[in-house]
Structures are given as structure tokens and as C-alpha cells.
Scaffold this motif. Structure first.
Motif, PDB file in Angstrom:
ATOM      1  N   UNK A  29       4.314 -19.844   8.617  1.00 37.77           N
ATOM      2  CA  UNK A  29       3.406 -18.386   7.768  1.00 37.77           C
ATOM      3  C   UNK A  29       4.343 -17.304   7.664  1.00 37.77           C
ATOM      4  N   UNK A  30       3.012 -16.869   6.833  1.00 38.23           N
ATOM      5  CA  UNK A  30       3.929 -16.100   5.429  1.00 38.23           C
ATOM      6  C   UNK A  30       4.525 -14.348   5.924  1.00 38.23           C
ATOM      7  N   UNK A  31       5.390 -14.077   5.558  1.00 36.77           N
ATOM      8  CA  UNK A  31       6.048 -12.048   6.152  1.00 36.77           C
ATOM      9  C   UNK A  31       5.379 -11.159   4.389  1.00 36.77           C
ATOM     10  N   UNK A  32       4.600 -10.410   6.102  1.00 29.88           N
ATOM     11  CA  UNK A  32       4.296  -9.588   4.868  1.00 29.88           C
ATOM     12  C   UNK A  32       3.069 -10.046   3.255  1.00 29.88           C
ATOM     13  N   UNK A  33       1.847 -10.423   4.561  1.00 25.92           N
ATOM     14  CA  UNK A  33       1.504 -11.005   2.760  1.00 25.92           C
ATOM     15  C   UNK A  33       0.644 -10.297   2.020  1.00 25.92           C
ATOM     16  N   UNK A  34      -0.016  -9.008   3.084  1.00 24.79           N
ATOM     17  CA  UNK A  34      -0.800  -8.024   2.569  1.00 24.79           C
ATOM     18  C   UNK A  34      -0.825  -7.643   1.377  1.00 24.79           C
ATOM     19  N   UNK A  35       0.002  -6.992   0.877  1.00 24.41           N
ATOM     20  CA  UNK A  35       0.392  -6.324  -0.504  1.00 24.41           C
ATOM     21  C   UNK A  35       0.189  -6.971  -1.680  1.00 24.41           C
ATOM     22  N   UNK A  36       1.109  -8.261  -0.692  1.00 22.20           N
ATOM     23  CA  UNK A  36       0.759 -10.069  -2.950  1.00 22.20           C
ATOM     24  C   UNK A  36      -0.440 -10.327  -2.257  1.00 22.20           C
ATOM     25  N   UNK A  37      -1.296 -10.257  -1.506  1.00 22.06           N
ATOM     26  CA  UNK A  37      -2.065 -10.770  -1.256  1.00 22.06           C
ATOM     27  C   UNK A  37      -3.237 -10.653  -2.329  1.00 22.06           C
ATOM     28  N   UNK A  38      -3.201  -9.032  -1.888  1.00 26.68           N
ATOM     29  CA  UNK A  38      -3.753  -8.292  -2.473  1.00 26.68           C
ATOM     30  C   UNK A  38      -3.735  -7.814  -3.933  1.00 26.68           C
ATOM     31  N   UNK A  39      -2.439  -7.817  -4.779  1.00 29.47           N
ATOM     32  CA  UNK A  39      -2.098  -8.143  -6.274  1.00 29.47           C
ATOM     33  C   UNK A  39      -2.881  -8.856  -6.878  1.00 29.47           C
ATOM     34  N   UNK A  40      -2.601 -10.224  -6.118  1.00 31.80           N
ATOM     35  CA  UNK A  40      -2.743 -11.844  -6.923  1.00 31.80           C
ATOM     36  C   UNK A  40      -4.633 -11.921  -6.903  1.00 31.80           C
ATOM     37  N   UNK A  41      -5.687 -10.849  -5.690  1.00 31.57           N
ATOM     38  CA  UNK A  41      -6.694 -11.022  -5.813  1.00 31.57           C
ATOM     39  C   UNK A  41      -7.103  -9.864  -6.240  1.00 31.57           C
ATOM     40  N   UNK A  42      -6.819  -8.672  -6.601  1.00 32.23           N
ATOM     41  CA  UNK A  42      -7.268  -8.139  -7.748  1.00 32.23           C
ATOM     42  C   UNK A  42      -6.856  -8.466  -8.969  1.00 32.23           C
ATOM     43  N   UNK A  43      -5.263  -8.911  -9.318  1.00 26.47           N
ATOM     44  CA  UNK A  43      -5.368  -9.543 -10.800  1.00 26.47           C
ATOM     45  C   UNK A  43      -6.415 -10.593 -10.953  1.00 26.47           C
TER      46      UNK A  43
END
Length: 338
Positions: free
Chosen positions: A56-70
């Protein structure tokens, strides 16, 4: 349409969720859609208790948001309820964008098998997670009715296909074990109910393909059975085709892709009459569902292998992909509605 698909289940995991997502994505391409996966890959992670191969990913929030924005997708589908799924859900809700979800795993039953957690509590958590989705996709009509009884809304069926080119009948090669060969494929874990199969007193050889936390204990308890570990690709397809009957003892699976792989290989199925088998084995000519698994196995051994293959050919990943695409909620629909 460019689709972002967020999932906590991903390679190197070998399971029905990963198979369903990758096969559906491949089938969506010829239909004019592209799929970009948002996964735990590249993120810090920790092993899920009792499932160390699932991280399970740790601290996924910022990384997922950045990927979706991009990525700037046209639609978002959230396949799992883990950290990646929650991060994608937060991203969409913060932007007032629609999204769809899918229900793959009966977590309430899985958790209850390991700890004294009431199923109603876990279902309430899942109902909260899926509640804001435009549609929640479920694998069968039986699961749709079951989740509706728990208060889930906006449910649609997204079925599963089978790779009939890989999984196909082959000339039966001599094997080292007495026939009939009774095969089971899947994760070797408590929720798969393998004990119900391995404890049966039947002539022939029980063969288990797969790995998991119960493997060592079951090998010690049932030394007469053959445990082959995980297999993929041609190696797995050859094992399927060599079997005389496929045994699916699970009481908790939402579908059971492995049953269709067996049928495509020309192998009849024996299972309990529960959700999953009830929706896959819809023709008595290709499988037997019985509360007595030994009875189901004996009767399934008499079925015609050609009928099993013909039945499986009606289950395509293209049809499943069309169901998936028709349920998506394009972001453009928000602008049009506004």
C-alpha cells in the motif's frame, strides 16, 4: 476518450483485479479510448498485513494529484479502495469532477475471516467510499443485488472476458500423477476455502496453482496434494488444459476469472452455488454447482469438454470493455450541464 484508472492493485501482484484492469484497458484501445494507470509504482509503500505481496502506497495524495493534473484525463475510474483510490477520490471531489468506481473484493468477508470485525461495519465504510461515484461497477448481477441490499446505489454490471487464444484446449500430455486431475488456481489464502477441496476423499490428484499465506500450512496438512506455486502465460495455460476438472471452492469471490480460463481450456467446472459461480456457470453443460463439492466434482467429470470451450468463446474482453466505457462519466458532461 483519455481515461485515468486509479488502482492500488498492480504488478507484480497476480490476481483477478490486475488481470481485469489490464485486459479491459487493452480492449479499450481499439474502441477509441486510451487508459493511463495511476498505481503505487514508484511510491514508498508498506506490505498489507497477511498479504505481504500487496503493498500500500504511503503519502499517495500529492503524487496522485500531480499525476492526474499532468494527465488531464477526460474521465476517472477508481478501481480500489486503498490509498491510491482514496487519493484519486479526494482529487476528483475537490474539483467537483464526476468519477466511477468498481467493487472487486468482498473485504467485509475477508476481514471477518481474520478478525472479529462485524461485516456491517466494513460495508458501511465501503458504502461511504463508493457513495459519491456516478456509477459503481460490479462484476455480476448477483453482486449488484447483494450490494443493493447493503444500501449501495448507482450500481452497474461490468462483466469479465477471457483470453481464448492463450487459454485453449491442447493435446493432453502424459502427467506424473494419477487421473483425474482436479485443478484449483488462485491465491492460497483462507478466503479461497481451499480446505473444502483438499479435504475431500476422491480418487485422482488434487493440483493447486498459486501462492499465498496458507500454502505452507496446507502443504503440511495435505501432503498428497500437488502444490505448483504461481504460474503465468503458457505455463499456466498448459496446466489448465491438462486438467480433467476445475474446482473453485471459494465462497467469497465476486466473479472468478479462473473459471472462464478453465472453460476456455475445455475444462468443466465444479463449484458451490454462490455469487461468482452462479453468474459464470450459467449453463449446466459446462459446470456443476452443488453444496456438496464432491458431488459437483464427480458430475463435472462427465461433461463435454467441447461444450466448455464453445461456452467460453461467448465471453470476450471487448464486450466487457464496452460495458466499462458505457458507464464512464466524462468530465465534459459537467461543463455541458453547467
Amino acid at each position: 476518450m483519455r481515461v485515468a484508472l486509479a488502482t492500488d492493485a498492480w504488478a507484480p501482484q497476480i490476481n483477478g483485479v490486475v488481470r481485469s484492469l489490464t485486459e479491459t484497458a487493452a480492449a479499450l484501445g481499439p474502441l477509441g479510448h486510451s487508459v493511463e494507470f495511476i498505481t503505487p509504482e514508484g511510491l514508498p509503500s508498506w506490505p498489507l498485513p497477511t498479504y505481504p505481496d500487496i503493498r500500500l502506497a504511503i503519502g499517495a495524495g500529492a503524487a496522485v494529484a500531480e499525476r492526474l493534473d499532468r494527465l488531464a484525463p477526460d474521465a476517472l475510474h477508481i478501481a480500489t479502495e486503498g490509498p491510491i483510490g482514496h487519493a484519486a477520490r479526494r482529487w476528483a471531489m475537490a474539483r467537483r469532477l464526476p468519477f466511477t468506481t468498481s467493487y472487486h473484493t468482498r473485504y467485509p468477508e475477508y476481514v471477518r475471516a481474520r478478525a472479529p470485525v462485524p461485516e456491517a461495519l466494513t460495508y458501511a465504510w465501503l458504502r461511504h467510499f463508493h457513495g459519491p461515484a456516478s456509477r459503481t461497477l460490479v462484476p455480476t448481477e448477483t453482486m449488484r443485488r447483494e450490494l443493493a441490499s447493503w444500501g449501495f446505489r448507482n450500481l452497474s454490471v461490468w462483466s469479465r472476458g477471457v483470453d481464448s487464444r492463450l487459454f485453449r484446449p491442447r493435446d493432453l500430455e502424459p502427467v506424473a500423477w494419477p487421473r483425474p486431475l482436479m485443478l484449483s488456481v488462485g491465491r492460497v489464502a483462507v478466503e479461497k476455502n481451499l480446505e473444502a477441496f483438499l479435504s475431500l476423499d476422491l480418487p485422482g490428484t488434487k493440483v493447486v496453482v498459486g501462492d499465498g499465506p496458507q500454502r505452507v500450512a496446507l502443504e503440511q496438512r495435505h501432503p498428497e496434494a500437488v502444490f505448483l506455486g504461481s504460474r503465468t502465460g503458457e505455463a499456466l495455460a498448459e496446466i489448465y488444459a491438462s486438467a480433467d476438472v476445475f474446482v473453485f471452492p471459494s465462497l467469497t469471490d465476486t466473479y472468478g476469472n479462473v473459471m472462464q480460463e478453465a472453460l476456455a481450456s475445455g475444462v468443466p467446472v465444479a463449484a458451490f452455488p454462490v455469487a461468482g459461480p452462479l453468474d459464470v456457470i450459467t449453463d449446466p453443460a459446462v459446470g456443476v454447482l452443488d453444496a456438496d463439492l464432491a458431488v459437483a466434482i464427480r458430475r463435472a467429470l462427465t461433461l463435454d469438454r467441447a461444450a466448455c470451450r464453445a461456452f467460453a468463446l461467448t465471453r470476450s474482453w471487448e464486450a466487457a470493455a464496452r460495458q466499462f466505457a458505457s458507464a464512464l462519466a466524462p468530465f465534459a458532461s459537467v461543463a455541458r450541464a453547467a
